[in-house]
Design a protein around this motif. Sequence first.
Motif, PDB file in Angstrom:
ATOM      1  N   UNK A  90       1.007  -1.223  -0.031  1.00 22.34           N
ATOM      2  CA  UNK A  90       0.061   0.151  -0.091  1.00 22.34           C
ATOM      3  C   UNK A  90       0.847   1.278  -0.059  1.00 22.34           C
ATOM      4  N   UNK A  91       1.910   1.250   0.831  1.00 18.88           N
ATOM      5  CA  UNK A  91       3.026   2.321   0.728  1.00 18.88           C
ATOM      6  C   UNK A  91       3.449   2.716  -0.523  1.00 18.88           C
ATOM      7  N   UNK A  92       3.761   1.456  -1.538  1.00 12.36           N
ATOM      8  CA  UNK A  92       4.271   1.552  -2.721  1.00 12.36           C
ATOM      9  C   UNK A  92       3.490   1.590  -3.711  1.00 12.36           C
ATOM     10  N   UNK A  93       1.841   2.118  -3.413  1.00 12.92           N
ATOM     11  CA  UNK A  93       0.882   2.217  -4.459  1.00 12.92           C
ATOM     12  C   UNK A  93       0.810   3.416  -4.823  1.00 12.92           C
ATOM     13  N   UNK A  94      -0.404   3.552  -5.551  1.00  8.97           N
ATOM     14  CA  UNK A  94      -1.087   4.723  -6.087  1.00  8.97           C
ATOM     15  C   UNK A  94      -2.399   4.632  -6.339  1.00  8.97           C
ATOM     16  N   UNK A  95      -3.522   5.447  -6.230  1.00 10.02           N
ATOM     17  CA  UNK A  95      -4.832   5.330  -6.725  1.00 10.02           C
ATOM     18  C   UNK A  95      -4.837   4.286  -8.191  1.00 10.02           C
ATOM     19  N   UNK A  96      -5.229   3.356  -8.246  1.00 10.11           N
ATOM     20  CA  UNK A  96      -5.267   2.603  -9.465  1.00 10.11           C
ATOM     21  C   UNK A  96      -4.662   1.625  -9.518  1.00 10.11           C
ATOM     22  N   UNK A  97      -3.491   1.139  -8.410  1.00 11.89           N
ATOM     23  CA  UNK A  97      -2.788   0.155  -8.298  1.00 11.89           C
ATOM     24  C   UNK A  97      -3.475  -1.109  -8.211  1.00 11.89           C
ATOM     25  N   UNK A  98      -3.021  -2.069  -8.692  1.00 11.89           N
ATOM     26  CA  UNK A  98      -3.803  -3.617  -8.493  1.00 11.89           C
ATOM     27  C   UNK A  98      -2.843  -4.202  -7.689  1.00 11.89           C
ATOM     28  N   UNK A  99      -3.176  -4.818  -6.656  1.00 18.09           N
ATOM     29  CA  UNK A  99      -2.501  -5.587  -5.452  1.00 18.09           C
ATOM     30  C   UNK A  99      -3.016  -7.238  -5.587  1.00 18.09           C
TER      31      UNK A  99
END
Length: 221
Positions: A153-162
């Motif tokens: 989550x810290x390495x994400x942005x809005x729209x990132x798929x995990x």
Amino acid sequence: MSTEIFSDVDKYIGDLFVRADHDLDAVTKFNEDAGIPKWDISATQGKLLQVLAHMCSAKKILEIGTLGAYSTIWLAKSLPVDGSLITIEVDPRYAQVSGRNIERAGLSNIVEIRIGDALDVLPILAAEGKGPFDMIFIDADKPPYAEYLQWALKLSRPGTVIVADNVIRDGKVLDEDSADEAVRGVQRFNRLLANTPNVTATIIQSIGAKTHDGMAIAVVR
């Protein structure tokens, strides 16, 4: 119902949608010869990862858990020519085998292997400004899955798929009193994912060549 039908349906799907790939076939053979554990995703799951990567137009992918680079190569082949993938592997021997597989597939210019405990490597990636990533795939040791999610989550942005694999574990996640550390790890992960306010997520059960398990799929809002 016989469990054979699950593998048969998996093969049916694979025959329809998974094209023959020399690089991936070579990975399977090389990993077997090298004694790498058979913990890889299935071919149909690899195709699912590719579909998800294309859906989010991924150019930067992070993978936590390389093993023999089977899933790594599936993901890397979804990237555009200017894309990049960082994969983290704790076992130096697995990383060495993975490096050979990646080089053989002609993907060394796209894929970077970081060797070390993911909980040590992830803060380094953050400090280096490697994020945000467009897609993050978690498929490593299960006890710290919740911590991997926090870093994802810290390495994400809005729209990132995990995406996280192995989160059902033959239904053992239903046992709230389980003493299995892997089960307890994914239970913590599933609860954290369900209660994280800035993601939309679900778990897809899978029954097939990899028996009964499931993948968590989330999109950061």
